[in-house]
Design an enzyme around this catalytic site. Structure first.
Site, PDB file in Angstrom:
ATOM      1  N   ARG A  13       0.877  -1.196   0.124  1.00 10.87           N
ATOM      2  CA  ARG A  13       0.051  -0.066  -0.064  1.00 10.87           C
ATOM      3  C   ARG A  13       1.048   1.297  -0.007  1.00 10.87           C
ATOM      4  O   ARG A  13       0.508   2.336   0.634  1.00 10.87           O
ATOM      5  CB  ARG A  13      -1.022  -0.008   1.181  1.00 10.87           C
TER       6      ARG A  13
HETATM    7  N1  EPU Z   1     -11.342 -11.269  10.086  1.00  4.72           N
HETATM    8  C1  EPU Z   1     -12.018 -11.283  11.247  1.00  4.72           C
HETATM    9  N2  EPU Z   1     -13.044 -10.316  11.489  1.00  4.72           N
HETATM   10  C2  EPU Z   1     -12.968  -9.300  10.728  1.00  4.72           C
HETATM   11  C3  EPU Z   1     -12.299  -9.330   9.578  1.00  4.72           C
HETATM   12  C4  EPU Z   1     -11.310 -10.256   9.200  1.00  4.72           C
HETATM   13  O1  EPU Z   1     -11.916 -12.260  12.055  1.00  4.72           O
HETATM   14  O2  EPU Z   1     -13.995  -8.472  11.111  1.00  4.72           O
HETATM   15  C5  EPU Z   1     -10.353 -12.476   9.458  1.00  4.72           C
HETATM   16  C6  EPU Z   1     -11.166 -13.211   8.145  1.00  4.72           C
HETATM   17  O3  EPU Z   1     -12.084 -14.171   8.619  1.00  4.72           O
HETATM   18  C7  EPU Z   1      -9.934 -13.759   7.691  1.00  4.72           C
HETATM   19  C8  EPU Z   1      -8.783 -12.822   8.083  1.00  4.72           C
HETATM   20  O4  EPU Z   1      -9.040 -11.976   8.994  1.00  4.72           O
HETATM   21  O5  EPU Z   1      -9.530 -14.970   8.204  1.00  4.72           O
HETATM   22  C9  EPU Z   1      -8.182 -11.705   6.809  1.00  4.72           C
HETATM   23  O6  EPU Z   1      -9.607 -11.221   6.483  1.00  4.72           O
HETATM   24  P1  EPU Z   1      -9.603 -10.768   4.759  1.00  4.72           P
HETATM   25  O7  EPU Z   1      -9.531 -11.803   4.064  1.00  4.72           O
HETATM   26  O8  EPU Z   1     -10.754  -9.959   4.719  1.00  4.72           O
HETATM   27  O9  EPU Z   1      -8.292  -9.719   4.531  1.00  4.72           O
HETATM   28  P2  EPU Z   1      -7.842  -8.464   5.426  1.00  4.72           P
HETATM   29  O10 EPU Z   1      -6.363  -8.964   5.466  1.00  4.72           O
HETATM   30  O11 EPU Z   1      -8.572  -8.218   6.269  1.00  4.72           O
HETATM   31  C10 EPU Z   1      -7.176  -7.526   2.995  1.00  4.72           C
HETATM   32  C11 EPU Z   1      -6.840  -5.972   2.577  1.00  4.72           C
HETATM   33  C12 EPU Z   1      -8.056  -5.369   1.908  1.00  4.72           C
HETATM   34  C13 EPU Z   1      -8.467  -6.537   0.919  1.00  4.72           C
HETATM   35  C14 EPU Z   1      -8.525  -7.988   1.273  1.00  4.72           C
HETATM   36  C15 EPU Z   1      -8.979  -8.745   0.334  1.00  4.72           C
HETATM   37  C16 EPU Z   1      -5.308  -4.897   4.133  1.00  4.72           C
HETATM   38  C17 EPU Z   1      -5.094  -4.105   5.115  1.00  4.72           C
HETATM   39  N3  EPU Z   1      -6.394  -5.379   3.857  1.00  4.72           N
HETATM   40  O12 EPU Z   1      -7.892  -7.662   3.884  1.00  4.72           O
HETATM   41  O13 EPU Z   1      -7.674  -4.281   1.366  1.00  4.72           O
HETATM   42  O14 EPU Z   1      -9.799  -6.058   0.331  1.00  4.72           O
HETATM   43  O15 EPU Z   1      -7.393  -8.302   1.765  1.00  4.72           O
HETATM   44  O16 EPU Z   1      -8.403  -8.826  -0.869  1.00  4.72           O
HETATM   45  O17 EPU Z   1      -4.383  -5.250   3.330  1.00  4.72           O
HETATM   46  C18 EPU Z   1      -7.884  -1.895   1.558  1.00  4.72           C
HETATM   47  O18 EPU Z   1      -6.594  -2.014   1.512  1.00  4.72           O
HETATM   48  O19 EPU Z   1      -8.582  -0.919   1.620  1.00  4.72           O
HETATM   49  C19 EPU Z   1      -8.611  -3.263   1.731  1.00  4.72           C
HETATM   50  C20 EPU Z   1      -9.747  -3.324   2.027  1.00  4.72           C
END
Ligand code: EPU
Length: 248
Positions: free
Chosen positions: A116
């Protein structure tokens, strides 16, 4: 000076911003030119429609941009992306305008792309050259729709938000930590930690930037106390020059 794309990663202070804010809306910034698998795209081009059009034509590489409401310029500057890939995966070179008014082409490896981030601060992104790959249109479209569906199911895309608020700290998901801290649904004024994905703060009509900032502080404190983890803010916070930086 700031450039506003689609506002996907921006929080503007309640006191506004005391500089020039530009939007690259002119048709010359919204041009897309294709040569085989190579695209020349203006900084003002909207990413989701671009990714959808590429998928429909069997050009693969932008499917992971499904659900990211950014412009090409913003996506370059922030290296937009997520679990399925990031923009720098397809960027070959970037056309920038320097503070001295000079136009330059930067090869991708000069752009300092990381998680990012890029080092394009201080320069204005004018366009980007992308290298995509030819693939079966039905397969590319399916992948795009699949990613979009996964995002719709796990992120509050229909609400007003600035995207993920925090960067994922090494090896952890910020959303999962905030969730485990029991903060989903916590509100400050009209801002609320999303119940769908805890790394999003959703804003209802009347929400103030200060409501979002208070939630950011509260989340950081709670996560620090519980997990000894420092959450770094991912969004860009615009405020009048001279107001001290908070968060990340
Ligand atoms: N999770 C929870 N509770 C929550 C959210 C997530 O337990 O409220 C758990 C999920 O179940 C999963 C893990 O956390 O096991 C990871 O969650 P997720 O797959 O949603 O991915 P993330 O790491 O939270 C990243 C990026 C997003 C992107 C998604 C999908 C970052 C900070 N976030 O989210 O990017 O859309 O992967 O590709 O890098 C952004 O940068 O604005 C963004 C939304």
């Amino acid at each position: 000076m700031k450039v506003l794309g689609r506002g996907a990663n921006v929080l503007v202070s309640d006191d506004g911003f005391d500089g020039v804010v530009t939007r690259l809306d002119h048709p010359s910034f919204r041009k897309v030119t294709r040569r085989d698998t190579r695209l020349e795209v203006g900084a003002g081009v909207d990413l989701i429609p671009l990714a959808r059009r590429c998928s429909a034509r069997g050009l693969s590489g932008l499917e992971c941009m499904a659900g990211i409401p950014a412009t090409v310029g913003g996506a370059v500057r922030m290296n937009a992306g997520g679990r399925f890939g990031e923009f720098s995966d397809v960027v070959r070179r970037v056309e920038v305008l320097g503070p001295d008014g000079r136009r330059e082409f930067w090869a991708a490896d000069r752009c300092g792309f990381g998680y990012r981030r890029s080092n394009i601060d201080g320069h204005l992104v004018l366009s980007a050259e992308l290298e995509l790959a030819e693939d079966d249109p039905a397969r590319v479209r399916r992948k795009f729709e699949e990613f979009f569906e996964l995002k719709r199911a796990s992120q509050p895309l229909a609400d007003q938000s600035a995207g993920c608020i925090f960067k994922n700290p090494n090896g952890h998901s910020a959303g999962a930590l905030i969730d485990q801290a029991g903060l989903k649904g916590t509100t400050c004024g009209e801002a609320r930690v999303s119940e769908r994905h805890a790394n999003f703060i959703v804003a209802r009509r009347g929400a103030k930037a200060s409501d979002v900032m208070r939630l950011i502080d509260l989340i950081r404190e709670r996560v620090r106390a519980l997990f000894s983890t420092e959450l770094e803010v991912e969004i860009d916070i615009w405020k009048p020059v001279g107001v001290r930086e908070r968060g990340g």
